[in-house]
Design an enzyme around this catalytic site. Structure first.
Site, mmCIF file in Angstrom:
data_model
loop_
_atom_site.group_PDB
_atom_site.id
_atom_site.type_symbol
_atom_site.label_atom_id
_atom_site.label_comp_id
_atom_site.label_asym_id
_atom_site.label_seq_id
_atom_site.Cartn_x
_atom_site.Cartn_y
_atom_site.Cartn_z
ATOM 1 N N CYS A 296 -3.128 -23.990 -25.062
ATOM 2 C CA CYS A 296 -3.348 -23.041 -26.169
ATOM 3 C C CYS A 296 -4.831 -22.857 -26.462
ATOM 4 C CB CYS A 296 -2.639 -23.538 -27.426
ATOM 5 S SG CYS A 296 -0.873 -23.723 -27.236
HETATM 6 N N1 SAJ Z 1 -8.723 -31.839 -30.235
HETATM 7 C C1 SAJ Z 1 -9.928 -32.421 -30.591
HETATM 8 N N2 SAJ Z 1 -10.167 -32.674 -31.906
HETATM 9 C C2 SAJ Z 1 -9.264 -32.356 -32.880
HETATM 10 C C3 SAJ Z 1 -8.040 -31.758 -32.497
HETATM 11 C C4 SAJ Z 1 -7.787 -31.513 -31.175
HETATM 12 O O1 SAJ Z 1 -10.755 -32.719 -29.740
HETATM 13 O O2 SAJ Z 1 -9.531 -32.627 -34.053
HETATM 14 C C5 SAJ Z 1 -8.449 -31.530 -28.825
HETATM 15 C C6 SAJ Z 1 -7.240 -32.262 -28.290
HETATM 16 O O3 SAJ Z 1 -7.612 -33.526 -27.797
HETATM 17 C C7 SAJ Z 1 -6.766 -31.330 -27.189
HETATM 18 C C8 SAJ Z 1 -7.149 -29.955 -27.709
HETATM 19 O O4 SAJ Z 1 -8.129 -30.158 -28.719
HETATM 20 O O5 SAJ Z 1 -7.466 -31.585 -25.999
HETATM 21 C C9 SAJ Z 1 -5.970 -29.177 -28.304
HETATM 22 O O6 SAJ Z 1 -5.377 -30.047 -29.210
HETATM 23 P P1 SAJ Z 1 -4.340 -29.487 -30.359
HETATM 24 O O7 SAJ Z 1 -4.177 -30.579 -31.347
HETATM 25 O O8 SAJ Z 1 -4.786 -28.175 -30.868
HETATM 26 O O9 SAJ Z 1 -2.956 -29.385 -29.601
HETATM 27 P P2 SAJ Z 1 -2.300 -28.217 -28.767
HETATM 28 O O10 SAJ Z 1 -3.185 -27.675 -27.719
HETATM 29 O O11 SAJ Z 1 -0.983 -28.740 -28.355
HETATM 30 O O12 SAJ Z 1 -2.136 -27.044 -29.848
HETATM 31 C C10 SAJ Z 1 -0.883 -26.765 -30.360
HETATM 32 C C11 SAJ Z 1 -1.017 -25.404 -30.974
HETATM 33 N N3 SAJ Z 1 0.292 -24.899 -31.300
HETATM 34 C C12 SAJ Z 1 0.573 -23.602 -31.062
HETATM 35 O O13 SAJ Z 1 -0.205 -22.831 -30.567
HETATM 36 C C13 SAJ Z 1 1.928 -23.155 -31.460
HETATM 37 C C14 SAJ Z 1 -1.856 -25.472 -32.243
HETATM 38 O O14 SAJ Z 1 -1.795 -24.215 -32.941
HETATM 39 C C15 SAJ Z 1 -1.345 -26.547 -33.146
HETATM 40 O O15 SAJ Z 1 -2.129 -26.574 -34.334
HETATM 41 C C16 SAJ Z 1 -1.463 -27.864 -32.410
HETATM 42 O O16 SAJ Z 1 -0.533 -27.778 -31.303
HETATM 43 C C17 SAJ Z 1 -1.107 -29.023 -33.304
HETATM 44 O O17 SAJ Z 1 -1.525 -28.972 -34.476
HETATM 45 O O18 SAJ Z 1 -0.505 -29.968 -32.785
#
Ligand code: SAJ
Length: 458
Positions: A296
């Site tokens: 995403c």
């Molecule tokens: N990450 C960081 N720091 C943070 C949060 C995330 O480095 O504070 C990194 C993670 O390690 C990862 C990447 O960013 O590599 C993405 O992480 P993510 O928590 O955004 O997880 P995703 O990619 O699974 O995003 C999904 C998305 N869901 C949809 O699009 C429906 C996102 O909108 C959600 O907010 C997220 O899941 C979630 O909150 O779990």
């Protein structure tokens, strides 16, 4: 005071035949694509009482669904089997199931291509399956994330014209929106592994290609989602989704830049952010990491910046976030080199173990994982690299297939780099065994005092 003149109450809008079929649950639904979005959606739609077909081109997935065996963590096999046995849910590979569908929901991938531009080919492929098979008034909804304007500029014309490579009735004929079909965009908000927010209780944004299309889509989603959020157009719905994930990517870029600053100042970024996060209003914590992974966040913002580039508008925050987040793997490798240098060791020829190789904790997903970039960069600097991850038995990286090593081998490495902070790892045991730890996820914050000098924060 005499009452205000009574205005004629608005007459209740007559439901269309399609909405009546939705209301009675007679409507038949086909979901195109049974992946991490489509299969959970199929389960919810079938559980709401609709006869539902998962149209899936992967024969293994078709067999698995019809056998009641789930391949998506968020869908329990027992639930899937019950829905299949009840006759409410089945899978098929034959696109002709679309002919009898009252509602079609498209849930196919929208990745980036090799030049990191939007790749909507899977959606186009789905549209070209649908267009020649539109034989009844249908509601067609796109859920796949895309750029603002795609539904209006690309999908609608293909469905109107009935153009496409498909054969059979309808191909080449022209159609009318609201008469022959309704069209809407409703972004998926599936968060794999999230048991708090699931499809039913996550508000669903819906934009229609027309007022009637919006009404049809609202009536459909309202049967299994607690809160639908109608907006004024498909464009608004499309860009709202991109904003959700651009917001995350930009804020992650901000805290990664804060981490670079804290490193230069000799401070802990996690302590700084933790302190800021005590502010009960006006702040939302994000945390530094080794880079931006997943299907995403690295993708969605580029769908928006690509579209804006065609309109000669610079999406500067997106570009900057991509630059900062994209530089984190190299920053981590330099931290490892510096930590070893401080111990009079060189990276070249050393043995490095990556703890965690997926893109985020507690998932088995490697898509865009920064750990793979770190792996390659360390190899390029002459290190001998292995990884440990219970979620990933083997992975193709550095030009060959590699197996996860065992946890108790951690002591054989000059440095252990915690790249993904899976919760199933015994970090106390890992630090005990390791000679040196570079922690990219603050997973060892409670252990630093017990091991002075052994743990280096990213
Ligand atoms: N990450 C960081 N720091 C943070 C949060 C995330 O480095 O504070 C990194 C993670 O390690 C990862 C990447 O960013 O590599 C993405 O992480 P993510 O928590 O955004 O997880 P995703 O990619 O699974 O995003 C999904 C998305 N869901 C949809 O699009 C429906 C996102 O909108 C959600 O907010 C997220 O899941 C979630 O909150 O779990």
């Amino acid at each position: 005071m005499s009452g205000a003149p009574s205005l004629p109450l608005p007459l209740p809008r007559l439901m269309t035949p399609l909405e009546e079929r939705i209301g009675s649950r007679e409507a038949r639904v086909v979901v195109v694509g049974a992946g991490y979005v489509g299969l959970p959606l199929c389960a919810e739609i079938a559980a709401a009482g609709f006869g539902t077909i998962a149209l899936e081109k992967n024969p293994d997935r078709v067999r698995a669904i019809n056998a009641g065996s789930s391949y998506i963590g968020d869908v329990d096999s027992a639930r899937l089997e019950a829905l299949v046995r009840s006759g409410k849910l089945a899978a098929a590979a034959d696109a002709d199931v679309l002919r009898a569908a009252d509602v079609i929901v498209i849930c196919v991938p929208t990745p980036l291509n090799k030049t990191r531009d939007p790749d909507n080919s899977f959606v186009i492929e789905a549209a070209d399956l649908i267009a020649p098979r539109m034989e009844r008034q249908q509601l067609i909804v796109l859920e796949s994330t895309t750029f603002p304007g795609f539904t209006r500029e690309v999908l609608l014309p293909r469905l109107l014209g009935g153009s496409g490579s498909g054969s059979g009735a309808g191909s080449g004929s022209s159609r009318a929106l609201d008469q022959d079909f309704f069209l809407a965009f409703s972004p998926e908000r599936v968060d794999p592994g999230n048991t708090t927010f699931v499809i039913r209780n996550t508000p669903k944004v819906i934009g229609g290609s027309s007022a009637a299309s919006l009404e049809a889509a609202v009536s459909f989603y309202g049967t299994f989602v607690e809160r639908v959020v109608p907006v004024s157009s498909t464009d608004v719905a499309e860009i709202s989704k991109l904003l959700e994930n651009t917001f995350r990517a930009v804020n992650i870029g901000l805290v990664n830049e804060i981490a670079l600053m804290c490193r230069r100042l000799g401070l802990s970024a996690w302590e700084v952010i933790g302190a800021a996060a005590t502010k009960p209003f006006g702040f939302m914590p994000f945390f530094p990491g080794p880079g931006l992974g997943g299907h995403c966040l690295p993708v969605d913002p580029l769908y928006l910046s690509w579209k804006m580039k065609t309109l000669k508008v610079d999406a500067r925050f997106i570009a900057l976030a991509e630059e900062v987040n994209g530089a984190m793997p190299a920053f981590v490798v330099q931290r490892v080199a510096d930590a070893m240098n401080d111990r009079k060791q060189v990276l070249n020829g050393s043995r490095i173990l990556l703890s965690g190789i997926t893109y985020k904790r507690d998932v088995a997903d490697l898509r865009e994982s920064p750990a793979l970039d770190i792996f390659e960069l360390l190899l390029a600097r002459g290190a001998r690299v292995d990884y440990f991850d219970t979620h990933v038995p083997s992975v193709q990286v550095g030009g060959r297939n590699r197996q996860s090593v065992r946890f108790d081998e951690a002591g054989q490495y000059d440095c252990v780099v915690i790249v993904t902070d899976h919760q199933d790892v015994d970090y106390a045991g890992l630090v005990e065994r390791a000679r040196l730890v570079v922690d990219c996820r603050n997973a060892t914050r409670q252990l630093r005092d017990r091991h002075p000098g052994k743990i280096v924060e990213m």
